[in-house]
Enzyme design. Structure first.
Site, PDB file in Angstrom:
ATOM      1  N   GLY A   1      30.695 -45.171 -68.158  1.00 34.05           N
ATOM      2  CA  GLY A   1      30.431 -46.099 -67.058  1.00 34.05           C
ATOM      3  C   GLY A   1      29.133 -46.865 -67.247  1.00 34.05           C
ATOM      4  O   GLY A   1      29.053 -48.050 -66.909  1.00 34.05           O
TER       5      GLY A   1
ATOM      6  N   ARG B   1      27.245 -37.317 -61.277  1.00 38.60           N
ATOM      7  CA  ARG B   1      27.416 -36.498 -60.069  1.00 38.60           C
ATOM      8  C   ARG B   1      28.668 -36.869 -59.287  1.00 38.60           C
ATOM      9  O   ARG B   1      29.143 -37.998 -59.355  1.00 38.60           O
ATOM     10  CB  ARG B   1      26.229 -36.737 -59.123  1.00 38.60           C
ATOM     11  CG  ARG B   1      24.975 -36.076 -59.536  1.00 38.60           C
ATOM     12  CD  ARG B   1      24.026 -35.990 -58.373  1.00 38.60           C
ATOM     13  NE  ARG B   1      23.361 -37.244 -58.055  1.00 38.60           N
ATOM     14  CZ  ARG B   1      22.731 -37.461 -56.913  1.00 38.60           C
ATOM     15  NH1 ARG B   1      22.731 -36.536 -55.955  1.00 38.60           N
ATOM     16  NH2 ARG B   1      22.101 -38.602 -56.696  1.00 38.60           N
TER      17      ARG B   1
ATOM     18  N   ALA C   1      20.587 -39.696 -69.465  1.00 35.51           N
ATOM     19  CA  ALA C   1      21.410 -38.586 -68.974  1.00 35.51           C
ATOM     20  C   ALA C   1      20.619 -37.683 -68.037  1.00 35.51           C
ATOM     21  O   ALA C   1      19.481 -37.303 -68.325  1.00 35.51           O
ATOM     22  CB  ALA C   1      21.931 -37.774 -70.151  1.00 35.51           C
TER      23      ALA C   1
ATOM     24  N   ASP D   1      14.704 -46.573 -60.477  1.00 36.85           N
ATOM     25  CA  ASP D   1      13.955 -46.312 -59.237  1.00 36.85           C
ATOM     26  C   ASP D   1      13.093 -47.520 -58.860  1.00 36.85           C
ATOM     27  O   ASP D   1      12.956 -47.868 -57.685  1.00 36.85           O
ATOM     28  CB  ASP D   1      13.076 -45.058 -59.416  1.00 36.85           C
ATOM     29  CG  ASP D   1      13.922 -43.841 -59.729  1.00 36.85           C
ATOM     30  OD1 ASP D   1      14.995 -43.692 -59.134  1.00 36.85           O
ATOM     31  OD2 ASP D   1      13.516 -43.053 -60.605  1.00 36.85           O
TER      32      ASP D   1
ATOM     33  N   HIS E   1      12.637 -38.196 -61.735  1.00 37.06           N
ATOM     34  CA  HIS E   1      13.834 -38.942 -61.336  1.00 37.06           C
ATOM     35  C   HIS E   1      14.837 -38.048 -60.608  1.00 37.06           C
ATOM     36  O   HIS E   1      15.928 -37.794 -61.095  1.00 37.06           O
ATOM     37  CB  HIS E   1      14.482 -39.612 -62.561  1.00 37.06           C
ATOM     38  CG  HIS E   1      15.713 -40.392 -62.195  1.00 37.06           C
ATOM     39  ND1 HIS E   1      15.673 -41.521 -61.407  1.00 37.06           N
ATOM     40  CD2 HIS E   1      17.019 -40.179 -62.461  1.00 37.06           C
ATOM     41  CE1 HIS E   1      16.901 -41.972 -61.220  1.00 37.06           C
ATOM     42  NE2 HIS E   1      17.745 -41.171 -61.845  1.00 37.06           N
TER      43      HIS E   1
ATOM     44  N   MET F   1      22.418 -49.155 -63.251  1.00 36.31           N
ATOM     45  CA  MET F   1      21.733 -48.376 -64.292  1.00 36.31           C
ATOM     46  C   MET F   1      21.777 -49.103 -65.629  1.00 36.31           C
ATOM     47  O   MET F   1      20.802 -49.083 -66.394  1.00 36.31           O
ATOM     48  CB  MET F   1      22.373 -46.982 -64.418  1.00 36.31           C
ATOM     49  CG  MET F   1      21.708 -46.108 -65.452  1.00 36.31           C
ATOM     50  SD  MET F   1      19.945 -45.845 -65.086  1.00 36.31           S
ATOM     51  CE  MET F   1      19.178 -46.362 -66.604  1.00 36.31           C
TER      52      MET F   1
HETATM   53  N1  LIG Z   1      18.406 -42.136 -65.459  1.00 39.63           N
HETATM   54  C1  LIG Z   1      19.037 -42.692 -64.449  1.00 39.63           C
HETATM   55  O1  LIG Z   1      18.420 -43.397 -63.649  1.00 39.63           O
HETATM   56  C2  LIG Z   1      20.512 -42.529 -64.283  1.00 39.63           C
HETATM   57  C3  LIG Z   1      21.192 -41.584 -64.989  1.00 39.63           C
HETATM   58  N2  LIG Z   1      22.544 -41.444 -64.865  1.00 39.63           N
HETATM   59  C4  LIG Z   1      23.192 -40.398 -65.667  1.00 39.63           C
HETATM   60  O2  LIG Z   1      23.791 -40.977 -66.828  1.00 39.63           O
HETATM   61  C5  LIG Z   1      24.841 -40.116 -67.303  1.00 39.63           C
HETATM   62  C6  LIG Z   1      26.092 -40.922 -67.636  1.00 39.63           C
HETATM   63  O3  LIG Z   1      26.636 -41.480 -66.483  1.00 39.63           O
HETATM   64  P1  LIG Z   1      27.996 -42.358 -66.548  1.00 39.63           P
HETATM   65  O4  LIG Z   1      27.930 -43.322 -67.661  1.00 39.63           O
HETATM   66  O5  LIG Z   1      28.260 -42.831 -65.185  1.00 39.63           O
HETATM   67  O6  LIG Z   1      29.065 -41.223 -66.933  1.00 39.63           O
HETATM   68  P2  LIG Z   1      30.501 -41.430 -67.626  1.00 39.63           P
HETATM   69  O7  LIG Z   1      31.223 -40.139 -67.480  1.00 39.63           O
HETATM   70  O8  LIG Z   1      31.137 -42.661 -67.134  1.00 39.63           O
HETATM   71  O9  LIG Z   1      30.120 -41.665 -69.152  1.00 39.63           O
HETATM   72  C7  LIG Z   1      29.553 -40.673 -69.938  1.00 39.63           C
HETATM   73  C8  LIG Z   1      30.035 -40.859 -71.348  1.00 39.63           C
HETATM   74  O10 LIG Z   1      29.430 -39.847 -72.149  1.00 39.63           O
HETATM   75  C9  LIG Z   1      30.390 -39.460 -73.117  1.00 39.63           C
HETATM   76  N3  LIG Z   1      30.053 -38.169 -73.691  1.00 39.63           N
HETATM   77  C10 LIG Z   1      30.246 -36.929 -73.192  1.00 39.63           C
HETATM   78  N4  LIG Z   1      29.823 -36.005 -74.064  1.00 39.63           N
HETATM   79  C11 LIG Z   1      29.344 -36.676 -75.137  1.00 39.63           C
HETATM   80  C12 LIG Z   1      28.777 -36.282 -76.374  1.00 39.63           C
HETATM   81  N5  LIG Z   1      28.619 -34.992 -76.687  1.00 39.63           N
HETATM   82  N6  LIG Z   1      28.414 -37.239 -77.235  1.00 39.63           N
HETATM   83  C13 LIG Z   1      28.572 -38.547 -76.928  1.00 39.63           C
HETATM   84  N7  LIG Z   1      29.103 -38.977 -75.786  1.00 39.63           N
HETATM   85  C14 LIG Z   1      29.488 -38.050 -74.898  1.00 39.63           C
HETATM   86  C15 LIG Z   1      31.719 -39.474 -72.361  1.00 39.63           C
HETATM   87  O11 LIG Z   1      32.818 -39.515 -73.252  1.00 39.63           O
HETATM   88  C16 LIG Z   1      31.561 -40.708 -71.516  1.00 39.63           C
HETATM   89  O12 LIG Z   1      32.087 -41.853 -72.167  1.00 39.63           O
HETATM   90  C17 LIG Z   1      25.031 -39.084 -66.213  1.00 39.63           C
HETATM   91  O13 LIG Z   1      24.395 -37.892 -66.592  1.00 39.63           O
HETATM   92  C18 LIG Z   1      24.346 -39.694 -65.007  1.00 39.63           C
HETATM   93  O14 LIG Z   1      23.910 -38.730 -64.087  1.00 39.63           O
HETATM   94  C19 LIG Z   1      23.262 -42.260 -64.042  1.00 39.63           C
HETATM   95  C20 LIG Z   1      22.628 -43.238 -63.320  1.00 39.63           C
HETATM   96  C21 LIG Z   1      21.206 -43.418 -63.330  1.00 39.63           C
HETATM   97  O1  LIG Z   2      22.285 -40.430 -58.522  1.00 38.65           O
HETATM   98  C1  LIG Z   2      22.723 -40.123 -59.643  1.00 38.65           C
HETATM   99  O2  LIG Z   2      23.255 -39.046 -59.918  1.00 38.65           O
HETATM  100  C2  LIG Z   2      22.546 -41.105 -60.740  1.00 38.65           C
HETATM  101  C3  LIG Z   2      21.137 -41.509 -60.799  1.00 38.65           C
HETATM  102  O3  LIG Z   2      20.313 -40.861 -61.402  1.00 38.65           O
HETATM  103  C4  LIG Z   2      20.722 -42.624 -59.963  1.00 38.65           C
HETATM  104  O4  LIG Z   2      21.560 -43.410 -59.488  1.00 38.65           O
HETATM  105  O5  LIG Z   2      19.514 -42.771 -59.753  1.00 38.65           O
END
Ligand SMILES: NC(=O)C1=CN([C@@H]2O[C@H](COP(=O)(O)OP(=O)(O)OC[C@H]3O[C@@H](n4cnc5c(N)ncnc54)[C@H](O)[C@@H]3O)[C@@H](O)[C@H]2O)C=CC1
Ligand SMILES: O=C([O-])CC(=O)C(=O)O
Length: 341
Positions: free
Chosen positions: A34, A104, A141, A173, A200, A249
């Protein structure tokens, strides 16, 4: 003979078709997800990237083929675990962005993601330490407060840790804070520059509204602070089981990556971004990683800015953040050291 207009047009074409020699190889790990897909789309627009290397456990050949038709100069390659795909994705990388991991669902905290995401990030960090030990690592992540220490421990285990090159991406943030303040004060987001420090997750996210140059009522401070700290929950709730923030993000991740590219390969000075890095600021309190504004330079972290002047309310927010942050960091570190033993 060419007219001036023809010469200008030929020069422009020559310029736009030659890849910049000051350009980097950037990998996105989790590129089919995503966040990974829109982030990769935004990065495809950068002239400071020569090679965009997309890795995921599934679907990257399709994502890469699609992006590779966009007529910007970077080459795009897609990699999956088969045939040493991760090694190929990482070899020669200058920057690695890691949004790999599960998001989440309503009712979960970011820390609830630890059990799944800690090992994903650890294994990807192992591969980075082996195949691109000098790369800048940008961790998206969650839980960021723990996944950043995990990467540091893995790099330390391989004796390749450079604290100037490890960043927890907390840009969202700051992006949110700017937008929310602009809504309340009815001003342009350009005039709403809000420093956000700490970590975060929930109370570890500490907005410093008093440094913004705007005045707020007590009520506004409380509600804005809460909204900035729990903005992620708003999106999780609205998506109703379909994940968390992805598009905002991707925007924030691209902003941070582009800033780092400008400071490194672009040679620009004075670029400041908030980010969660190894920091001495609260080391005495046992907090080894902390987000403040950081000046970026050719080697990554150039200068960690201090917290600056804060009021009593903000001091209270920091006091509340410290114990949680400390616990999150210890949890990440122990996850790697327990396996090490
Ligand atoms: N730092 C921040 O501010 C934010 C962090 N996040 C975090 O980012 C992460 C990803 O979120 P989304 O993209 O929405 O999730 P998602 O589930 O849509 O995408 C995650 C991707 O990671 C891949 N994946 C899983 N295991 C893997 C591995 N071992 N090697 C390579 N790829 C792998 C999956 O196949 C999937 O395509 C989550 O942990 C989320 O909480 C989300 C929003 C803000
Ligand atoms: O809320 C979450 O799990 C994803 C994240 O880190 C954000 O949107 O800031």
């Amino acid at each position: 003979m060419f007219t001036t207009r023809q010469i200008t047009s030929i020069a422009k074409r020559a310029f736009s078709t030659s890849a910049s020699s000051n350009a980097a190889k950037v990998a996105v790990l989790g590129a089919s997800g995503g966040i990974g897909q829109p982030l990769s789309l935004l990065l495809k627009q950068s002239s400071l990237i020569s090679h965009l290397s997309l890795y995921d456990i599934v679907n990257t050949p399709g994502v890469a083929a699609d992006l590779s038709h966009i007529n910007t100069n970077s080459k795009v390659t897609g990699h999956v675990p088969q045939n040493d795909g991760l090694k190929e994705a990482l070899t020669g990388c200058d920057i690695v962005v890691i949004p790999a991991g599960v998001p989440r669902k309503p009712g979960m905290t970011r820390d609830d993601l630890f059990n799944t995401n800690a090992s994903i990030v650890r294994d990807l960090a192992e591969a980075c330490a082996q195949h691109c030990p000098k790369a800048h690592i940008l961790v998206i992540a969650n839980p960021v407060n723990s996944t950043v220490p995990i990467v540091a421990e893995v790099f330390q285990k391989h004796s390749v840790f450079d604290p100037k090159k490890l960043f927890g991406v907390t840009t969202l943030d700051v992006v949110r804070a700017s937008r929310f303040v602009s809504e309340v004060k009815k001003i342009s987001t350009n005039d709403a520059k809000i420093t956000v420090i700490g970590g975060h997750s929930g109370v570890t996210i500490v907005p410093l509204l008093s440094q913004s140059g705007h005045s707020f009522t007590e009520e506004e401070v409380k509600s804005l602070t809460h909204r900035i700290q729990f903005g992620g929950d708003e999106v999780v709730k609205a998506k109703n089981g379909a994940g968390s923030a992805t598009l905002s993000m991707a925007f924030a991740g691209a902003r941070f990556t582009n800033s780092l590219l400008e400071a490194t390969v672009g040679g620009k000075k004075g670029i400041i971004e908030p980010t969660f890095v190894k920091s001495d600021i609260f080391a005495k309190e046992g907090v080894e990683y902390f987000a403040t504004n950081v000046e970026l330079g050719p080697n990554g972290v150039e200068k960690i800015h201090p917290v600056g002047n804060i009021n009593k309310y903000e001091q209270g927010l920091i006091d509340a953040a410290i114990p949680e942050l400390k616990g999150n960091i210890v949890k990440g570190k122990s996850f790697v050291s327990e396996v090490k033993a």
